[in-house]
Design an enzyme around this catalytic site. Structure first.
Site, mmCIF file in Angstrom:
data_model
loop_
_atom_site.group_PDB
_atom_site.id
_atom_site.type_symbol
_atom_site.label_atom_id
_atom_site.label_comp_id
_atom_site.label_asym_id
_atom_site.label_seq_id
_atom_site.Cartn_x
_atom_site.Cartn_y
_atom_site.Cartn_z
ATOM 1 N N SER A 158 19.760 -53.502 43.471
ATOM 2 C CA SER A 158 18.714 -53.588 44.502
ATOM 3 C C SER A 158 18.434 -52.201 45.055
ATOM 4 O O SER A 158 19.262 -51.610 45.758
ATOM 5 C CB SER A 158 19.154 -54.513 45.643
ATOM 6 O OG SER A 158 18.256 -54.340 46.721
ATOM 7 N N HIS A 160 16.290 -54.450 40.743
ATOM 8 C CA HIS A 160 15.901 -55.534 41.650
ATOM 9 C C HIS A 160 15.023 -54.955 42.753
ATOM 10 O O HIS A 160 15.431 -54.052 43.486
ATOM 11 C CB HIS A 160 17.175 -56.165 42.219
ATOM 12 C CG HIS A 160 16.956 -57.370 43.082
ATOM 13 N ND1 HIS A 160 16.793 -58.633 42.569
ATOM 14 C CD2 HIS A 160 16.885 -57.505 44.425
ATOM 15 C CE1 HIS A 160 16.641 -59.499 43.559
ATOM 16 N NE2 HIS A 160 16.679 -58.830 44.705
ATOM 17 N N ASP A 204 12.957 -55.685 46.059
ATOM 18 C CA ASP A 204 12.841 -56.623 47.176
ATOM 19 C C ASP A 204 11.562 -56.412 47.967
ATOM 20 O O ASP A 204 11.376 -55.351 48.579
ATOM 21 C CB ASP A 204 14.027 -56.419 48.135
ATOM 22 C CG ASP A 204 15.328 -56.952 47.560
ATOM 23 O OD1 ASP A 204 15.378 -58.139 47.213
ATOM 24 O OD2 ASP A 204 16.296 -56.165 47.465
ATOM 25 N N MET A 254 9.374 -57.637 51.148
ATOM 26 C CA MET A 254 9.480 -58.390 52.412
ATOM 27 C C MET A 254 8.212 -58.163 53.225
ATOM 28 O O MET A 254 7.754 -57.023 53.350
ATOM 29 C CB MET A 254 10.676 -57.880 53.215
ATOM 30 C CG MET A 254 11.986 -57.907 52.448
ATOM 31 S SD MET A 254 13.301 -57.210 53.445
ATOM 32 C CE MET A 254 14.665 -57.264 52.276
ATOM 33 N N HIS A 288 11.792 -59.624 43.573
ATOM 34 C CA HIS A 288 12.195 -60.707 44.470
ATOM 35 C C HIS A 288 11.221 -60.736 45.642
ATOM 36 O O HIS A 288 11.267 -59.863 46.515
ATOM 37 C CB HIS A 288 13.646 -60.436 44.937
ATOM 38 C CG HIS A 288 14.177 -61.413 45.931
ATOM 39 N ND1 HIS A 288 15.314 -61.162 46.668
ATOM 40 C CD2 HIS A 288 13.755 -62.657 46.315
ATOM 41 C CE1 HIS A 288 15.572 -62.195 47.453
ATOM 42 N NE2 HIS A 288 14.626 -63.106 47.269
ATOM 43 N N MET A 324 10.065 -61.967 48.997
ATOM 44 C CA MET A 324 10.424 -62.656 50.244
ATOM 45 C C MET A 324 9.181 -62.628 51.116
ATOM 46 O O MET A 324 9.124 -61.928 52.135
ATOM 47 C CB MET A 324 11.617 -61.942 50.896
ATOM 48 C CG MET A 324 12.924 -62.180 50.153
ATOM 49 S SD MET A 324 14.212 -61.009 50.592
ATOM 50 C CE MET A 324 13.800 -59.686 49.461
ATOM 51 N N MET A 336 20.624 -67.325 47.179
ATOM 52 C CA MET A 336 20.878 -66.232 48.131
ATOM 53 C C MET A 336 22.269 -66.398 48.743
ATOM 54 O O MET A 336 22.633 -67.481 49.202
ATOM 55 C CB MET A 336 19.823 -66.227 49.255
ATOM 56 C CG MET A 336 18.439 -65.771 48.847
ATOM 57 S SD MET A 336 18.364 -64.105 48.140
ATOM 58 C CE MET A 336 18.918 -63.076 49.518
ATOM 59 N N ASP A 342 22.492 -62.911 45.262
ATOM 60 C CA ASP A 342 21.940 -61.715 45.901
ATOM 61 C C ASP A 342 22.381 -61.660 47.357
ATOM 62 O O ASP A 342 22.085 -62.571 48.127
ATOM 63 C CB ASP A 342 20.399 -61.804 45.789
ATOM 64 C CG ASP A 342 19.669 -60.616 46.374
ATOM 65 O OD1 ASP A 342 20.311 -59.587 46.649
ATOM 66 O OD2 ASP A 342 18.436 -60.721 46.538
HETATM 67 C C1 DX5 Z 1 18.354 -59.116 50.918
HETATM 68 C C2 DX5 Z 1 17.874 -58.620 49.583
HETATM 69 C C3 DX5 Z 1 18.940 -58.054 48.727
HETATM 70 C C4 DX5 Z 1 19.654 -56.862 49.293
HETATM 71 C C5 DX5 Z 1 21.056 -56.873 48.737
HETATM 72 O O1 DX5 Z 1 17.351 -59.854 51.515
HETATM 73 O O2 DX5 Z 1 17.244 -59.674 48.862
HETATM 74 O O3 DX5 Z 1 18.487 -57.805 47.408
HETATM 75 O O4 DX5 Z 1 19.050 -55.642 48.993
HETATM 76 O O5 DX5 Z 1 21.759 -55.859 49.320
HETATM 77 P P1 DX5 Z 1 23.353 -55.825 49.425
HETATM 78 O O6 DX5 Z 1 23.873 -55.840 48.024
HETATM 79 O O7 DX5 Z 1 23.608 -54.557 50.145
HETATM 80 O O8 DX5 Z 1 23.766 -57.056 50.200
HETATM 81 ZN ZN ZN Z 2 16.816 -59.457 46.707
#
Ligand code: DX5
Ligand code: ZN
Length: 216
Positions: free
Chosen positions: A9, A34, A36, A38, A67, A69, A138, A176
């Protein structure tokens, strides 16, 4: 089961030197990147989006595991596909119609995944068995990197793997959030074959060793 996949990530990467960190991932055995996304509505944080993915896609040949969100993933599938996503995973709790979203992702020639928050029961994924390439369970509340792993999610992974096996399916199960050297063995043991890790990988003194530890 095939080889365990390690997806890094980049939320925890050095965003001022993302190209260098992507290269580091490729050189140290990371399988997927990965990404993310948001939107500040579906989760209480805002990360990055389409133009950043375009840049990432130019900077690396690695598989881009996106991913989402976000509240209405259906609306943005086309844009993320054009920006270079190889797989798009969206949340079952989002407001988009899941079947239509899967269909749209597939129509772009991409792999499709469905994610569930820690409190969403895995039974809700059963209607999508055989329709997606991956289920993301998750292991923290989505929104932030660096959170602590929620141990109760392990049972969900095991339950999902059992339900899939009963149907003769070997769909990828991704986890994740809070994945590190301590939590990865239990997650793999429960039946997860794709582990996302952010802070643990990017803070590691030796990324190659950290990848090996996560992969097991
Ligand atoms: C959280 C993300 C993850 C996050 C994981 O909402 O979807 O992908 O970056 O980070 P770590 O491995 O630090 O928990
Ligand atoms: Zn993620």
């Amino acid at each position: 089961m095939n080889k365990t996949i390690v997806s890094a990530s980049i939320l925890s990467a050095d965003l001022t030197a993302l190209g260098a960190d992507l290269k580091k991932c490729a050189e140290n055995g990371v399988d997927w990147v990965h990404f993310d996304v948001m939107d500040g509505v579906f989760v209480d944080n805002i990360s990055y989006g389409i133009p950043v993915l375009e840049s990432v896609n130019k900077a690396t040949d690695m598989f881009l595991d996106v991913h989402l969100m976000i509240t209405d993933p259906y609306k943005y599938v086309d844009a993320f596909a054009k920006a270079g996503a190889d797989m798009i995973t969206f949340h079952l709790e989002s407001s988009s119609d899941a079947d239509k979203t899967i269909e749209l992702i597939r129509s772009k020639g991409l792999k499709a995944g469905i994610a569930v928050r820690p409190k969403t029961p895995v039974e809700e994924l059963v209607p999508f068995f055989g329709k997606v390439d991956m289920f993301l369970v998750m292991t923290v509340e989505p929104g932030f990197g660096g959170q602590g792993f929620i141990p109760e999610t392990l049972d969900k992974v095991a339950q999902l793997r059992k339900l899939l096996s009963e149907k003769g399916l070997d769909t990828i199960i991704q986890t994740d959030g809070g994945i590190n050297g301590k939590t990865a063995p239990a997650v793999r043991e429960a039946g997860c074959d794709c582990l996302v890790s952010g802070s643990y990988l990017f803070k590691a003194e030796n990324m190659s060793d950290a990848v090996k530890i996560i992969r097991g």
